[in-house]
Scaffold this motif. Structure first.
Motif, PDB file in Angstrom:
ATOM      1  N   PHE A 110       0.836  -1.195   0.000  1.00 38.95           N
ATOM      2  CA  PHE A 110       0.000   0.000   0.000  1.00 38.95           C
ATOM      3  C   PHE A 110       0.876   1.253   0.000  1.00 38.95           C
ATOM      4  N   TRP A 111       0.496   2.226  -0.818  1.00 34.95           N
ATOM      5  CA  TRP A 111       1.170   3.514  -0.890  1.00 34.95           C
ATOM      6  C   TRP A 111       0.143   4.620  -0.673  1.00 34.95           C
ATOM      7  N   ASP A 112       0.587   5.730  -0.120  1.00 43.05           N
ATOM      8  CA  ASP A 112      -0.305   6.859   0.136  1.00 43.05           C
ATOM      9  C   ASP A 112       0.523   8.145   0.162  1.00 43.05           C
ATOM     10  N   VAL A 113       0.109   9.130  -0.621  1.00 39.71           N
ATOM     11  CA  VAL A 113       0.818  10.410  -0.642  1.00 39.71           C
ATOM     12  C   VAL A 113       0.870  11.017   0.755  1.00 39.71           C
ATOM     13  N   TRP A 114      -0.195  10.823   1.538  1.00 43.56           N
ATOM     14  CA  TRP A 114      -0.238  11.392   2.895  1.00 43.56           C
ATOM     15  C   TRP A 114       0.424  10.478   3.920  1.00 43.56           C
ATOM     16  N   GLY A 115       0.778   9.267   3.522  1.00 40.98           N
ATOM     17  CA  GLY A 115       1.436   8.352   4.434  1.00 40.98           C
ATOM     18  C   GLY A 115       0.545   7.818   5.534  1.00 40.98           C
ATOM     19  N   GLU A 116      -0.771   7.884   5.356  1.00 40.36           N
ATOM     20  CA  GLU A 116      -1.699   7.457   6.400  1.00 40.36           C
ATOM     21  C   GLU A 116      -2.223   6.039   6.162  1.00 40.36           C
ATOM     22  N   ARG A 117      -2.517   5.704   4.912  1.00 41.10           N
ATOM     23  CA  ARG A 117      -3.100   4.397   4.602  1.00 41.10           C
ATOM     24  C   ARG A 117      -2.107   3.480   3.886  1.00 41.10           C
ATOM     25  N   GLY A 118      -0.879   3.938   3.785  1.00 39.42           N
ATOM     26  CA  GLY A 118       0.161   3.150   3.139  1.00 39.42           C
ATOM     27  C   GLY A 118       1.500   3.836   3.322  1.00 39.42           C
ATOM     28  N   HIS A 119       2.530   3.269   2.769  1.00 43.81           N
ATOM     29  CA  HIS A 119       3.849   3.878   2.871  1.00 43.81           C
ATOM     30  C   HIS A 119       3.868   5.207   2.121  1.00 43.81           C
ATOM     31  N   PRO A 120       4.544   6.210   2.673  1.00 42.58           N
ATOM     32  CA  PRO A 120       4.600   7.502   1.973  1.00 42.58           C
ATOM     33  C   PRO A 120       5.231   7.343   0.597  1.00 42.58           C
ATOM     34  N   VAL A 121       4.595   7.934  -0.387  1.00 45.65           N
ATOM     35  CA  VAL A 121       5.150   7.906  -1.737  1.00 45.65           C
ATOM     36  C   VAL A 121       5.509   9.348  -2.099  1.00 45.65           C
ATOM     37  N   ARG A 122       6.785   9.559  -2.377  1.00 46.70           N
ATOM     38  CA  ARG A 122       7.275  10.911  -2.596  1.00 46.70           C
ATOM     39  C   ARG A 122       8.073  10.991  -3.890  1.00 46.70           C
ATOM     40  N   THR A 123       8.119  12.186  -4.418  1.00 49.76           N
ATOM     41  CA  THR A 123       9.066  12.524  -5.462  1.00 49.76           C
ATOM     42  C   THR A 123       9.642  13.880  -5.082  1.00 49.76           C
ATOM     43  N   THR A 124      10.457  14.457  -5.919  1.00 47.60           N
ATOM     44  CA  THR A 124      11.028  15.771  -5.647  1.00 47.60           C
ATOM     45  C   THR A 124      10.734  16.685  -6.829  1.00 47.60           C
ATOM     46  N   PRO A 125      10.734  18.005  -6.610  1.00 47.97           N
ATOM     47  CA  PRO A 125      10.594  18.896  -7.755  1.00 47.97           C
ATOM     48  C   PRO A 125      11.644  18.628  -8.824  1.00 47.97           C
ATOM     49  N   ALA A 126      12.864  18.260  -8.400  1.00 44.91           N
ATOM     50  CA  ALA A 126      13.923  17.976  -9.371  1.00 44.91           C
ATOM     51  C   ALA A 126      13.577  16.785 -10.240  1.00 44.91           C
ATOM     52  N   GLU A 127      12.933  15.757  -9.659  1.00 42.31           N
ATOM     53  CA  GLU A 127      12.550  14.577 -10.428  1.00 42.31           C
ATOM     54  C   GLU A 127      11.354  14.878 -11.324  1.00 42.31           C
ATOM     55  N   MET A 128      10.405  15.631 -10.817  1.00 43.68           N
ATOM     56  CA  MET A 128       9.201  15.895 -11.605  1.00 43.68           C
ATOM     57  C   MET A 128       9.488  16.862 -12.744  1.00 43.68           C
ATOM     58  N   GLY A 129      10.315  17.863 -12.501  1.00 49.02           N
ATOM     59  CA  GLY A 129      10.712  18.774 -13.565  1.00 49.02           C
ATOM     60  C   GLY A 129       9.732  19.907 -13.792  1.00 49.02           C
ATOM     61  N   PRO A 130      10.161  20.943 -14.520  1.00 50.59           N
ATOM     62  CA  PRO A 130       9.355  22.155 -14.674  1.00 50.59           C
ATOM     63  C   PRO A 130       8.098  21.963 -15.514  1.00 50.59           C
ATOM     64  N   LEU A 131       8.144  21.058 -16.497  1.00 50.85           N
ATOM     65  CA  LEU A 131       6.986  20.922 -17.378  1.00 50.85           C
ATOM     66  C   LEU A 131       5.806  20.288 -16.656  1.00 50.85           C
ATOM     67  N   LEU A 132       6.044  19.197 -15.939  1.00 51.17           N
ATOM     68  CA  LEU A 132       4.951  18.571 -15.206  1.00 51.17           C
ATOM     69  C   LEU A 132       4.478  19.446 -14.052  1.00 51.17           C
ATOM     70  N   LEU A 133       5.401  20.131 -13.391  1.00 51.82           N
ATOM     71  CA  LEU A 133       4.990  21.047 -12.320  1.00 51.82           C
ATOM     72  C   LEU A 133       4.130  22.176 -12.864  1.00 51.82           C
ATOM     73  N   SER A 134       4.488  22.674 -14.025  1.00 53.02           N
ATOM     74  CA  SER A 134       3.687  23.740 -14.637  1.00 53.02           C
ATOM     75  C   SER A 134       2.288  23.241 -14.968  1.00 53.02           C
ATOM     76  N   ARG A 135       2.214  21.977 -15.425  1.00 50.94           N
ATOM     77  CA  ARG A 135       0.917  21.354 -15.681  1.00 50.94           C
ATOM     78  C   ARG A 135       0.132  21.232 -14.380  1.00 50.94           C
ATOM     79  N   LEU A 136       0.799  20.792 -13.321  1.00 54.84           N
ATOM     80  CA  LEU A 136       0.153  20.623 -12.029  1.00 54.84           C
ATOM     81  C   LEU A 136      -0.387  21.945 -11.501  1.00 54.84           C
ATOM     82  N   LEU A 137       0.380  23.016 -11.685  1.00 55.82           N
ATOM     83  CA  LEU A 137       0.008  24.322 -11.146  1.00 55.82           C
ATOM     84  C   LEU A 137      -0.849  25.137 -12.103  1.00 55.82           C
ATOM     85  N   ASP A 138      -1.081  24.594 -13.308  1.00 51.67           N
ATOM     86  CA  ASP A 138      -1.888  25.280 -14.320  1.00 51.67           C
ATOM     87  C   ASP A 138      -1.309  26.655 -14.655  1.00 51.67           C
ATOM     88  N   LEU A 139      -0.005  26.691 -14.923  1.00 59.97           N
ATOM     89  CA  LEU A 139       0.682  27.947 -15.207  1.00 59.97           C
ATOM     90  C   LEU A 139       0.489  28.371 -16.658  1.00 59.97           C
TER      91      LEU A 139
END
Length: 525
Positions: A110-139
């Motif tokens: 089990f994985w969970d971004v909040w780490g409550e119902r499974g192991h915390p699943v994380r990435t970093t801004p460096a791994e995600m990169g500017p293009l996906l972050l811009s998509r996420l933030l609707d820039l």
């Protein structure tokens, strides 16, 4: 047929077709990496089909990653029971299609971004990169440009962007030095920097800070088998994540792009290396720019040769762009309701996606199939689309529905991932380095000239922080061997720290790190 897996034929049993439902309908493992689709209206059996496919692939030794939108798929970790409410119906269905009902549990992490119902699943801004972050933030395009400049400067100066605080600190510095940066990288507007900071604040308030940090998810930890040879089924708790649909879609797209970038080419394997199920896949394409959809289409076409099977699950096939739909060779279509003119048009279009069967009208079948039944088409020998069949989907072997909190806790406690991801790591990164630079500038502030030189020292690559950063190399190239499929429980915090550090930091080689939306596709540009 008595079992699900036929090793000699290289198939997994999906259900019974034909007029009497005794004609086996199977998925050829060799062509499972040609991708697939599960579609149908609410309540028609999509979740059960997803569960049975995940079970079958696990039995074949294929790891699976799927998102649990309603909490129903947690039952994969527990065996079905003869005293369950639907046992009699499942037993009758199994007898009807000629299958032995073999209740069993499956290896689940089990994985969970909040780490409550499974192991915390994380990435970093460096791994995600500017293009996906811009998509996420609707820039906007202008704001995306500023984001790219921030990442470029961070790469060139060895400033690791490991969490939201690092990115926010980097943007503050970019805003403070906008004039100097504009001369080298193009116009940097402080208004754009402010808009990005507001978007990051909203993301942080929605829980986005849980997603960014270390240790970042290692792909080797989701591409695993258990001791018996079953593929591990990774279940992402997505019920809470669905409240932020853009965060949900962006995270899964990032994971898909990481698989694309890091796994080597292996051609056409006898079975997939991993199967990736994208539930509520319409969220990926809602309001997505054309360029992003084109890149998803490219990955769907190219990731096949890396042994990755991608399945899109949605209510209606027209939720998926036509160019991507054309890449999906294996299809399970549950009932579509045709109450409106638009529904009727969608029904006709869905029927046109199948190879005709002279025994029945496909449009009528899609409208009339009952719960647990579907119109299926699986690739046959040489990749030829199979003829459409009305198929009664096999019942699941694991529990249908959610599990108790105590059962989930036992699964999490027994997982080899518990030790590795439980503790969040904090290390020297962009925020800390920039903070020290500001403190040094303040101490030298009695003399304005000294203060100015303190700012300029940020680009002095002989500073100790940068010399240390340059000892590490960028992430492995996609052509290099894949990470080992098993993670060692004995990974120490120090080892995790080192692996994450090596993955994050780059060198001043004249090129920025390759990452972001299907980053390898931009290689060399």
């Amino acid at each position: 047929m008595t079992g699900v897996l036929d090793e000699d034929a290289g198939t997994v049993f999906v259900g019974g077709g034909g007029a009497d439902h005794r004609q086996p309908q199977s998925l050829l493992l060799k062509y499972a990496n040609r991708h697939g689709m599960i579609a149908g209206a609410t309540g028609t059996g999509k979740t059960v089909t997803l569960q049975t496919l995940a079970e079958s692939l696990s039995l074949a030794g294929v790891p699976v990653f799927l998102s649990d939108v309603k909490g129903d798929l947690a039952g994969l970790s527990q065996p079905g029971r003869a005293d369950a409410p639907l046992h009699d119906a499942f037993q009758q269905r199994a007898e009807k299609i000629g299958l032995t009902l073999d209740y069993q549990s499956f290896p689940v992490t089990f994985w969970d971004v909040w780490g409550e119902r499974g192991h915390p699943v994380r990435t970093t801004p460096a791994e995600m990169g500017p293009l996906l972050l811009s998509r996420l933030l609707d820039l906007t395009d202008v704001q995306e440009g500023v984001m790219n400049i921030a990442f470029r400067v961070a790469d060139e100066q060895g400033l690791a962007l490991l969490d939201l605080k690092d990115l926010q600190a980097m943007l503050v510095w970019v805003g403070q030095n906008a004039t100097e940066l504009s001369l080298q990288y193009g116009n940097v507007s402080t208004a754009s920097v402010g808009a990005i900071q507001r978007a990051l604040l909203i993301l942080e308030n929605q829980g986005g800070h849980n997603l960014f940090g270390e240790p970042a998810l290692d792909l080797a930890d989701i591409i695993r088998q258990d001791a018996s040879g079953k593929g591990v089924i990774n279940v992402l708790a997505a019920d809470r994540l669905m409240a932020s649909p853009r965060l949900y879609a962006t995270f899964l797209l990032w994971l898909l792009s990481e698989l694309f970038e890091q796994l080597p080419e292996i051609g056409d394997p006898d079975r997939p290396r991993i199967a990736f199920f994208f539930d509520e896949s319409h969220l990926l394409f809602d309001d997505a720019p054309k360029a992003l959809i084109e890149k998803v289409e490219q990955v769907a076409r190219l990731i096949r040769s890396k042994g990755v099977s991608v399945w899109f699950i949605s209510q209606n096939p027209d939720d998926i762009p036509e160019d991507i739909l054309g890449q999906l060779g294996n299809r399970v279509q549950h009932a579509l309701r045709a109450f409106t003119a638009r529904d009727q048009k969608a029904l006709r279009l869905a029927a046109q996606n199948y190879r005709p069967n002279p025994d029945f009208d496909i449009a009528d079948a899609i409208r009339d199939v009952g719960t647990g039944e579907a119109v299926t088409s699986f690739l046959e020998a040489k990749g030829v689309p199979g003829m459409a069949q009305r198929t009664l989907i096999r019942p699941p072997f694991s529990r249908l529905g959610p599990i108790l909190d105590t059962e989930r806790q036992r699964v999490n406690a027994a997982s080899p991932m518990a030790l590795k991801y439980a503790t969040r790591l904090e290390r020297d990164s962009a925020q800390e380095i920039l903070s020290r630079r500001a403190e040094e500038a303040a101490l030298a502030g009695a003399d304005g000239k000294e203060a100015a030189s303190g700012d300029a020292d940020l680009f002095d690559m002989d500073r100790e922080e940068y010399r240390n950063a340059r000892r590490y190399q960028p992430r492995r190239d996609a052509a290099e061997p894949a990470p080992k499929s098993r993670s060692r429980r004995s990974d120490t915090i120090a080892e995790t720290f080192g692996k994450s550090l090596a993955r994050q930091l780059g060198t001043r080689s004249g090129k920025a790190l390759v990452r972001g939306v299907l980053g390898s596709l931009f290689r060399g540009r």
